[in-house]
Write a protein that holds these residues in place. Structure first.
Motif, short mmCIF file in Angstrom:
data_model
loop_
_atom_site.label_atom_id
_atom_site.label_comp_id
_atom_site.label_asym_id
_atom_site.label_seq_id
_atom_site.Cartn_x
_atom_site.Cartn_y
_atom_site.Cartn_z
N SER A 166 5.42 85.03 67.68
CA SER A 166 6.81 85.41 67.39
C SER A 166 6.97 85.50 65.86
O SER A 166 6.09 85.04 65.11
N GLY A 167 8.10 86.08 65.41
CA GLY A 167 8.34 86.19 63.97
C GLY A 167 8.33 84.83 63.29
O GLY A 167 7.80 84.66 62.19
N GLY A 168 8.93 83.83 63.95
CA GLY A 168 8.98 82.48 63.37
C GLY A 168 7.61 81.86 63.28
O GLY A 168 7.27 81.20 62.29
N GLN A 169 6.79 82.09 64.33
CA GLN A 169 5.41 81.55 64.29
C GLN A 169 4.61 82.22 63.18
O GLN A 169 3.88 81.55 62.44
N GLN A 170 4.79 83.54 63.04
CA GLN A 170 4.07 84.26 61.97
C GLN A 170 4.42 83.66 60.61
O GLN A 170 3.54 83.41 59.78
N GLN A 171 5.71 83.42 60.41
CA GLN A 171 6.12 82.92 59.10
C GLN A 171 5.65 81.48 58.89
O GLN A 171 5.30 81.09 57.78
N ARG A 172 5.58 80.68 59.96
CA ARG A 172 5.07 79.31 59.80
C ARG A 172 3.57 79.33 59.50
O ARG A 172 3.08 78.52 58.72
N GLU A 194 14.24 88.36 57.24
CA GLU A 194 14.18 89.33 58.34
C GLU A 194 14.45 88.66 59.69
O GLU A 194 14.26 89.29 60.72
N LEU A 195 14.81 87.38 59.69
CA LEU A 195 14.83 86.63 60.95
C LEU A 195 16.24 86.33 61.43
O LEU A 195 17.17 86.19 60.63
N ASP A 196 16.40 86.20 62.76
CA ASP A 196 17.70 85.80 63.29
C ASP A 196 17.93 84.33 62.93
O ASP A 196 17.00 83.63 62.50
N SER A 197 19.17 83.85 63.14
CA SER A 197 19.50 82.53 62.58
C SER A 197 18.69 81.39 63.21
O SER A 197 18.31 80.45 62.51
N GLU A 198 18.38 81.51 64.50
CA GLU A 198 17.61 80.44 65.14
C GLU A 198 16.18 80.38 64.59
O GLU A 198 15.66 79.31 64.26
N THR A 199 15.58 81.57 64.43
CA THR A 199 14.21 81.63 63.90
C THR A 199 14.20 81.20 62.43
O THR A 199 13.29 80.53 61.97
#
Ligand SMILES: Nc1ncnc2c1ncn2[C@@H]1O[C@H](COP(=O)(O)OP(=O)(O)OP(=O)(O)O)[C@@H](O)[C@H]1O
Length: 311
Positions: A166-172, A194-199
């Motif tokens: 996911s986008g959040g995993q990529q950024q982590r 670029e991420l939604d508020s939860e991510t």
């Protein structure tokens, strides 16, 4: 008997500006020269960040935030002024020192998660890359890679390529890459842009982990109020200078800490009075200053005779 020569005592030396800070920007100037115009992206910026802090840099588009981060990353060189990070002088640094600095002292995370990763490499392989370049032995590389992925909560992505995350995993994972060589400073340029508020909250939590558990000093450029609202110090940049700071107390449970806004005074004593204050009291070119026991007053100039105006 010979009389002893009495030399005047040397004046006590003032401690150098920011002598105890990890990051010191002193009157930093960066001018971009293009064929037709000259852009002053940084116009005498002062900033101190102490070891262990996590700060947000905020400001309008074009105010100079990315330029400052590029200078701190050792990617761009200032035109004038002084910049020092963890004892490295970023103005006078030669090439070998710059290479060492970029590999070991700072880690950098960009906005677009895809640009931080490599499409055909798994998370484990991409975190391993900076360790291999730094010459770390295989066994230690493996241990460090697993440990940083675990700490940032993406151990389950170790064998996945970016398109399987996911986008959040990529950024982590991108944060894990930046932290692989255990830098003292982590710089992030709009990491939640670029991420939604939860991510975004998930990525912010990873930056917080980098700061609190791994001990990195974190500087994050952000437009995201949810990010700047959670750090103890937000520094506002306006027209290439630090203009104000918001300091926040510790949050207790779900209750955010109290925030207080401060103006920044430079070393010559200059302070910018906010426009709404100036307009409310019609403060113009000349003001009266008065020193009281515990504060300084600024009043409008009422000497209309000296201004030559009609009463
Ligand atoms: N390579 C460059 N050449 C010429 N001008 C540049 C260059 N990079 C930045 N600038 C200019 O310097 C100023 C500061 O830009 P910078 O990107 O640092 O601002 P910013 O606060 O990060 O903006 P944003 O939030 O939009 O990213 C702007 O006027 C910009 O146009």
């Amino acid at each position: 008997m010979a009389r002893e020569l009495a030399l005047p005592a040397a004046a006590p030396r003032e401690a150098e500006f920011g002598h105890d800070a990890l990051i010191v920007c002193d009157n930093l100037v960066r001018i971009y020269q293009t064929a037709s115009v000259e852009v002053q992206a940084l116009q005498g910026l002062d900033l101190l960040v102490h070891e262990g802090e996590m700060i947000a840099l905020v400001g309008a588009s074009g105010s100079g935030k990315s330029t400052l981060l590029q200078v701190l990353a050792g990617v761009d060189a200032p035109t004038a002024g002084r910049a020092r990070v963890a004892g490295h002088d970023l103005v006078d640094m030669g090439r070998p020192e710059r290479v060492h600095y970029r590999r070991h002292v700072v880690g950098f995370v960009r906005q677009q998660s895809a640009r931080n990763l490599v499409p055909y490499l798994t998370a484990r392989q991409v975190v391993d890359l900076p360790l291999t370049i730094a010459g770390v032995r295989r066994q230690e590389r493996r241990a460090r890679t697993d440990s940083v992925l675990e700490t940032l909560g993406v151990a389950d992505c170790a064998d996945r390529r970016p398109h399987q995350m996911s986008g959040g995993q990529q950024q982590r994972v991108a944060i894990a890459v930046a932290l692989a060589n255990q830098p003292r400073v982590l710089l992030a340029d709009e990491p939640t842009g670029e991420l939604d508020s939860e991510t975004a909250a998930e990525v912010f939590a990873a930056l917080r982990t980098a700061n609190r558990e791994l001990g990195a000093t974190v500087v994050v450029v952000t437009h995201d109020a949810a990010v700047s609202g959670q750090v103890a110090r937000s520094v506002a940049i306006r027209d290439g200078r630090t203009s104000s700071e918001i300091l926040r107390g510790e949050a207790t449970g779900d209750v955010p800490g109290v925030a207080e806004e401060y103006a920044v005074m430079d070393r010559a004593g200059r302070v910018q009075v906010p426009r709404e204050f100036r307009e409310a009291l019609a403060l113009t070119r000349r003001v009266r200053l008065a020193l009281t026991a515990d504060h300084v007053e600024i009043r409008s100039d009422d000497r209309s005779d000296v201004r030559g105006e009609q009463p």
